[in-house]
Structures are given as structure tokens and as C-alpha cells.
Design an enzyme around this catalytic site. Structure first.
Site, short mmCIF file in Angstrom:
data_model
loop_
_atom_site.label_atom_id
_atom_site.label_comp_id
_atom_site.label_asym_id
_atom_site.label_seq_id
_atom_site.Cartn_x
_atom_site.Cartn_y
_atom_site.Cartn_z
CG HIS A 235 -1.88 1.23 1.11
ND1 HIS A 235 -2.97 1.26 0.29
CD2 HIS A 235 -1.80 2.47 1.69
CE1 HIS A 235 -3.56 2.45 0.36
NE2 HIS A 235 -2.86 3.19 1.21
CG ASP A 239 -0.64 5.80 -0.07
OD1 ASP A 239 -1.72 5.73 -0.69
OD2 ASP A 239 -0.57 5.76 1.17
CG HIS A 262 0.77 11.16 1.62
ND1 HIS A 262 0.61 10.42 0.47
CD2 HIS A 262 -0.11 10.64 2.52
CE1 HIS A 262 -0.31 9.49 0.67
NE2 HIS A 262 -0.76 9.60 1.90
#
Length: 310
Positions: A235, A239, A262
Site C-alpha cells: 500500500h 500511495d 506523502h
């Protein structure tokens, strides 16, 4: 593969927003060549299109948020990942709320939407961002870097002090096939104590066992368990593919990360664009092994690369 792609048809879905808990309706539509990915808030000014780009990133807390002129859309990383992973260059995303619907917490529903809508080749050549020299950023023990490569590769390593995660590493040469088969169904994950903390403060209001893998102090509490033993690191790759698409073009380079997220992904892209000697653009995929790539690695880059592969 050298030509841009868009959707053949429009398609609509509905789900809650992960952080607002609001029911969100989203429609994806075809877009013209060179338009890139555009966001539209139907509940705001329908005519205002927000270009998905690094310069329009307004927040990287818990998710990636894109906005201009006071209008923003958050939690964009999963659908951007699906578009990038499936080779969609141009599309319009319309939502009637402040974030992209979370669906099942992975990019699989968006991949299925792309396949159902269909894609078509466009008349313009696709431009690639080619990494020519190493670039790296770090924050504490976390780091992210690009090194040259003749393909888009990702090597990712995570470490969590939890018996169900521990240390996980994964390497992927990104293609439509590898993305669909290995990455897109990996769900977002979180810890029960953190979800409770966030929800008490009005955040993560849409988070549930239906759209996330949730862990308590010792175990995964979802009855169905994991979709893959390494779903957590996969995952993170999902992202990252979404975040890296903020370059506005497919990447030819090797992204290497340890405990990134992020914020650090965005920092790496900014560092890359600031170091103009570290990248170029090309319109063909048959690029030769770039520029004596790994021979040009500096000491910090070698240390990071070796640590992630360890």
C-alpha cells in the site's frame, strides 16, 4: 505505449470520504491531450478546474491535497495511483465534496472503473521524466531518493514496531500488468488507537473496517485478514505511485524509500525539480541505460540504497 491515453467513457461511483465521513459522488471523464489530470468540485464552482501538479499541493497531512484559489480536493493519492498505474494521462475527476471517495481503501475500485470506462490512444506523444542523476531527501531516519533507471522501478522498505508488520520490503518494476496484479488491491492501514484519537478530533470520520486494515496493539482486527502478507508495504508503494504522478508525466527512474510518506514524497519531487541537472524529458520509452547511472551515486545515495535492499 508512446502515445497519451484518456478514458473512452465517463463513469460514476459513490462512497464516503475517509476523513470527512461525508458521502461523496465522483465521476471520471475523458480529457483532451496534454490536459493531464484535472479536479472539479461540483459543490463549488463547476467551471473551476484544478490541475493535478506538484505546485498545487496544499497539504500532505494524512493524505495528499490538491487545490487552487481556495478550492481543494484531498485524499487524491489512490485514484492518481490507479490512473498512473493503468497509464491514463488525461482525465477529469468531478466530486461533490472535499475529497475523493475512499471506496475499499485501495485503488482496485478505481482500476475497475478505468477498465469499465475503457481507454483510448490519443494523437499526442507521451512525455517522460527521465532521472539522470541521484536525488535524495531525508527527515529523521526516513528517506526517499531517485536514482537513474531505464524503467520505472520502486524499492520500498517499512518498519513498524508491531507483530503483524515488522520490517517489510518490496521491489516493483511498474507496468500496467504488475500494478494491477501486485499493487492496486492493497488497502490503507492504521492503528486503532490512532483512529480513535483522530476521530475524537473530527478527523478520519469515514474510517472503518470496510475501507482500511486496522490493527490493535497485537493483531489485525479485520475478520477477513490481509489480502497479501506484504499488503502494508504494497500500500505504501500504491500511495507513492499516486504521489509521484504529481510530476505530470510518467517517471523513468528508480524510486527508493525507507519509511517515507506523502510529505517526504513531495519533498523529493521538489528537490528533483530544483536540481535541473538531475532530470530531463523524452518522448520515447527505448531510452538507453541513463548516463552511467549507478556509477554516479554519491556516498549518501549508496548508503540509502544499500539500507533499503538490506
Amino acid at each position: 505505449m508512446n502515445f497519451q491515453k484518456t478514458l473512452k467513457n465517463e463513469l460514476t461511483c459513490q462512497s464516503v470520504g475517509l476523513h470527512t465521513g461525508r458521502k461523496i459522488t465522483m465521476t471520471i471523464r475523458p480529457a483532451a491531450s496534454d490536459e493531464g489530470i484535472l479536479l472539479v468540485r461540483r459543490d463549488k464552482d463547476r467551471g473551476h478546474r484544478i490541475k493535478v501538479s506538484l505546485e498545487n499541493v496544499t497539504d500532505t497531512t494524512l493524505a495528499t491535497t490538491i487545490g487552487t484559489n481556495g478550492t481543494a480536493v484531498s485524499t487524491v493519492e489512490h485514484i492518481l495511483s490507479a490512473f498512473s498505474g493503468m497509464g491514463v494521462d488525461n482525465a477529469i475527476i468531478e466530486v461533490d465534496g472535499p475529497e475523493i471517495p475512499i471506496m475499499d481503501g485501495s485503488a482496485l475500485p478505481f482500476v475497475e472503473m478505468v477498465k469499465k470506462a475503457g481507454t483510448c490512444m490519443q494523437e499526442k506523444l507521451r512525455e517522460y521524466l527521465v532521472v539522470t542523476k541521484p536525488v535524495h531527501v531525508s527527515e529523521g531516519e526516513s528517506y526517499a531518493m531517485f536514482v537513474p533507471s531505464a524503467s520505472f522501478e520502486i524499492t520500498y522498505r517499512i518498519k513498524f514496531d508491531h507483530p503483524s508488520i515488522g520490517v517489510q520490503s518490496y521491489h516493483l518494476i511498474v507496468s500496467d500488468e504488475s500494478y494491477e496484479q501486485e499493487i492496486c488491491n492493497s488497502r490503507t492501514f492504521g492503528f486503532l488507537k490512532d483512529v480513535e484519537y483522530l476521530q475524537a478530533r473530527g478527523l478520519a470520520l469515514g474510517g472503518s473496517l470496510k475501507n482500511a486494515v486496522i490493527l490493535d496493539e497485537t493483531r489485525i482486527i479485520n475478520k477477513e485478514g490481509l489480502r497479501a502478507p506484504d499488503e502494508f508495504v504494497k500500500h505504501k508503494i500504491l500511495d507513492a505511485i499516486g504521489d509521484l504522478s504529481l510530476t505530470g508525466m510518467p517517471v523513468m527512474g528508480h524510486f527508493v524509500a525507507y519509511k517515507s510518506g506523502h510529505k517526504l514524497n513531495s519533498m523529493l519531487l521538489k528537490a528533483l525539480f530544483e536540481q535541473k541537472e538531475s532530470w530531463t524529458t523524452a518522448t520515447a520509452v527505448n531510452i538507453q541505460e541513463p548516463y552511467e547511472a549507478l556509477n554516479a551515486l554519491d556516498a549518501p545515495s549508496y548508503k540509502m540504497l544499500n539500507a533499503v535492499h538490506a
